[in-house]
Design a protein around this motif. Structure first.
Motif, mmCIF file in Angstrom:
data_model
loop_
_atom_site.group_PDB
_atom_site.id
_atom_site.type_symbol
_atom_site.label_atom_id
_atom_site.label_comp_id
_atom_site.label_asym_id
_atom_site.label_seq_id
_atom_site.Cartn_x
_atom_site.Cartn_y
_atom_site.Cartn_z
ATOM 1 N N THR A 282 33.994 38.665 39.165
ATOM 2 C CA THR A 282 33.140 37.971 38.197
ATOM 3 C C THR A 282 33.151 38.640 36.821
ATOM 4 O O THR A 282 32.431 38.210 35.925
ATOM 5 C CB THR A 282 31.691 37.898 38.725
ATOM 6 N N ASN A 283 33.947 39.701 36.674
ATOM 7 C CA ASN A 283 34.122 40.348 35.359
ATOM 8 C C ASN A 283 32.806 40.749 34.703
ATOM 9 O O ASN A 283 32.589 40.540 33.509
ATOM 10 C CB ASN A 283 34.904 39.426 34.409
ATOM 11 N N ASP B 57 29.847 39.501 35.209
ATOM 12 C CA ASP B 57 28.902 38.391 35.041
ATOM 13 C C ASP B 57 28.034 38.289 36.298
ATOM 14 O O ASP B 57 28.427 37.695 37.302
ATOM 15 C CB ASP B 57 29.690 37.095 34.821
ATOM 16 N N PRO C 114 29.465 44.511 29.686
ATOM 17 C CA PRO C 114 29.674 43.877 30.996
ATOM 18 C C PRO C 114 29.228 44.812 32.113
ATOM 19 O O PRO C 114 29.430 46.027 32.027
ATOM 20 C CB PRO C 114 31.189 43.644 31.037
ATOM 21 N N SER D 110 33.722 42.363 41.726
ATOM 22 C CA SER D 110 34.843 42.625 40.812
ATOM 23 C C SER D 110 35.404 41.362 40.162
ATOM 24 O O SER D 110 35.813 41.386 39.000
ATOM 25 C CB SER D 110 35.963 43.367 41.540
ATOM 26 N N HIS E 226 41.451 45.305 42.102
ATOM 27 C CA HIS E 226 41.335 44.740 40.755
ATOM 28 C C HIS E 226 41.726 45.776 39.707
ATOM 29 O O HIS E 226 42.537 45.512 38.813
ATOM 30 C CB HIS E 226 39.892 44.269 40.535
ATOM 31 N N TYR E 227 41.161 46.969 39.829
ATOM 32 C CA TYR E 227 41.420 48.017 38.848
ATOM 33 C C TYR E 227 42.832 48.581 38.999
ATOM 34 O O TYR E 227 43.450 49.008 38.018
ATOM 35 C CB TYR E 227 40.355 49.111 38.988
ATOM 36 N N VAL F 254 39.895 36.716 31.539
ATOM 37 C CA VAL F 254 39.144 37.570 30.610
ATOM 38 C C VAL F 254 39.638 39.009 30.695
ATOM 39 O O VAL F 254 39.885 39.662 29.673
ATOM 40 C CB VAL F 254 37.633 37.494 30.909
ATOM 41 N N SER F 255 39.798 39.530 31.899
ATOM 42 C CA SER F 255 40.292 40.899 32.070
ATOM 43 C C SER F 255 41.692 41.051 31.497
ATOM 44 O O SER F 255 42.010 42.057 30.851
ATOM 45 C CB SER F 255 40.314 41.272 33.557
ATOM 46 N N GLU G 52 41.826 35.926 36.608
ATOM 47 C CA GLU G 52 41.258 37.030 35.822
ATOM 48 C C GLU G 52 41.676 36.940 34.358
ATOM 49 O O GLU G 52 42.189 37.913 33.782
ATOM 50 C CB GLU G 52 41.712 38.365 36.426
ATOM 51 N N ARG H 213 41.523 40.986 27.568
ATOM 52 C CA ARG H 213 40.915 42.206 27.033
ATOM 53 C C ARG H 213 41.864 43.388 27.169
ATOM 54 O O ARG H 213 42.045 44.178 26.240
ATOM 55 C CB ARG H 213 39.596 42.497 27.768
ATOM 56 N N ARG H 214 42.496 43.499 28.329
ATOM 57 C CA ARG H 214 43.401 44.625 28.553
ATOM 58 C C ARG H 214 44.610 44.532 27.632
ATOM 59 O O ARG H 214 45.102 45.544 27.124
ATOM 60 C CB ARG H 214 43.840 44.646 30.023
#
Length: 424
Positions: A189-190, A192, A149, A187, A241-242, A274-275, A272, A278-279
């Motif tokens: 759009t992960n 994309d 990504p 940020s 985001h982070y 997907v984030s 969010e 995954r996390r």
């Protein structure tokens, strides 16, 4: 009808690709192929919108070979035959085959001899794991490259380029993109890039310019609307985001259920998914791991259920997983063990593999002493026999340091120490 901005901004040379520098950066494998004009067929896999088609397009542009794009699910064998005929006439054709995991046997059998001859350079694109979903016959004739990504900085670079490009981009518009809006496109759009570019184009084309300055201003609310994702905050650097992801993991690691659910809610509200998924998988194996391996497996199942459901229902299995991980005993012994082993390998502390463990499935191996003294554990009582497995210079090394925070790792600790003592 004008093609979408993401299509128009595809790179035409290897040097203009955004991101994927582990493959296309100077000195890296695909860059070397292009420079040497020694292309081989390949499969590019990774999430949508991160540059699979762009890399294929750039390779074709850099090498000046003919470039054709087909879809394995939609296009017919006859269309493949047209590409093959063109390759016979012109010498070499680069064929981008999207959704290559859906290539049926008839099309595959047609393609194979053309890949062997090199007349068709196949670049397969897929979001599926090729080691599972692509036939061995195709895999054996291609190199497989995993794409990552895109980082927020890469997406910002591409968006700024699109705003100044007068030929293919939005350079003929007078656009002011606020730092907050830019950070949100980068940020939210992960990774994309396609989504980010198409969201930006929609914003520019649907926002009226200022009557006096004739300038189109894209601010955070417009960016949120055109992406259909809310921002975490008006953070110009896009760090929010982070920060939320970090707080989410640290809350689970610290066993604070309510804090973890709060930060999960922020991620859900911002779209969010997907984030978040995954996390959650990372947390399960990094922070709970050996202390409660069944919880890790249940987290995987929760993520699979969430992928099937989508938002808003996805929040239900994910919330269950978050609560279980918070309340579970914790252990980072797994990640600590592999990182310790990696440190040895990366610093040159590997050593010679013992001869009895080396491959003996070829003629002449026995003469080299390979596999000769190997003892097959299943031939012994308890399916165990004492023999050396680590290289001589590492035979006393211990990477795994078991903890006792959960019943599973307590049991593993007893067995590990018993076996370690026997092996020593």
């Amino acid at each position: 009808m004008q093609k979408p901005l993401a299509y128009r901004m595809r790179p035409t040379s290897i040097e203009t690709i955004v991101g994927q520098q582990h493959l296309v950066g100077p000195g890296k494998i695909i860059y070397r192929m292009v420079q040497a004009k020694m292309l081989s067929s390949m499969i590019l896999y990774g999430p949508p919108g991160i540059g699979k088609t762009s890399i294929a397009s750039a390779i074709a542009g850099s090498t000046k070979y003919a470039f054709r794009a087909l879809n394995a699910a939609v296009n017919t064998k006859k269309e493949l035959q047209i590409v093959a005929e063109e390759a016979k006439m012109s010498g070499t054709v680069i064929l981008l085959l999207d959704e290559i995991h859906r290539l049926d046997k008839t099309k595959q059998d047609f393609l194979l001899p053309h890949l062997e001859s090199g007349r068709i350079i196949l670049i397969g694109a897929t979001t599926e794991n090729p080691y599972i979903n692509i036939s061995p016959a195709i895999r054996s004739r291609t190199q497989i490259f995993e794409l990552e990504p895109l980082a927020a900085a890469d997406i910002k670079t591409a968006l700024k380029r699109a705003l100044t490009d007068k030929e293919n981009g939005l350079g003929h518009y007078s656009v002011t993109l606020t730092p907050q809006a830019l950070a949100h496109y980068a940020s939210a759009t992960n990774g994309d890039l396609r989504s980010a570019l198409n969201g930006l184009e929609l914003a520019v084309l649907s926002t009226a310019p200022d009557p006096k300055t004739k300038t189109i201003t894209i601010d955070l609310p417009i960016a949120e609307e055109t992406l259909q994702k809310k921002a975490f905050s008006h953070d110009a650097d896009g760090d929010a985001h982070y920060d939320v992801i970090s707080a989410f993991q640290k809350s689970i690691r610290g066993s604070d259920t309510d804090a973890a659910l709060h930060y999960m809610a922020r991620l859900v509200e911002a779209g969010e998914l997907v984030s978040l998924m995954r996390r959650l998988l990372v947390i399960a194996y990094e922070d709970i791991g050996m202390a409660n391996l069944p919880a890790c497996a249940r987290t995987v199942n929760a993520v699979l259920a969430a992928e099937k459901l989508g938002l808003p229902e996805a929040r239900i299995p994910l919330a269950d997983a978050v609560i279980e991980l918070c309340l579970s005993p914790k252990s980072n012994s797994g990640i600590s063990a592999i990182d310790a082993a990696l440190t040895d390998v990366q610093t040159g502390h590997s050593g010679e593999i013992p001869k009895n463990l080396k491959d003996a499935h070829y003629k002449g191996a026995e003469a080299l002493g390979r596999g000769v003294d190997y003892q097959y554990p299943h031939n012994f009582k308890g399916d165990f026999v004492v023999q050396q497995y680590l290289p001589n210079n590492l035979k006393k090394k211990q990477y795994y340091e078991p903890k006792t925070n959960g019943k599973y790792e307590q049991a593993f600790k007893i067995q590990y120490e018993k076996l370690k003592k026997l092996l020593k």
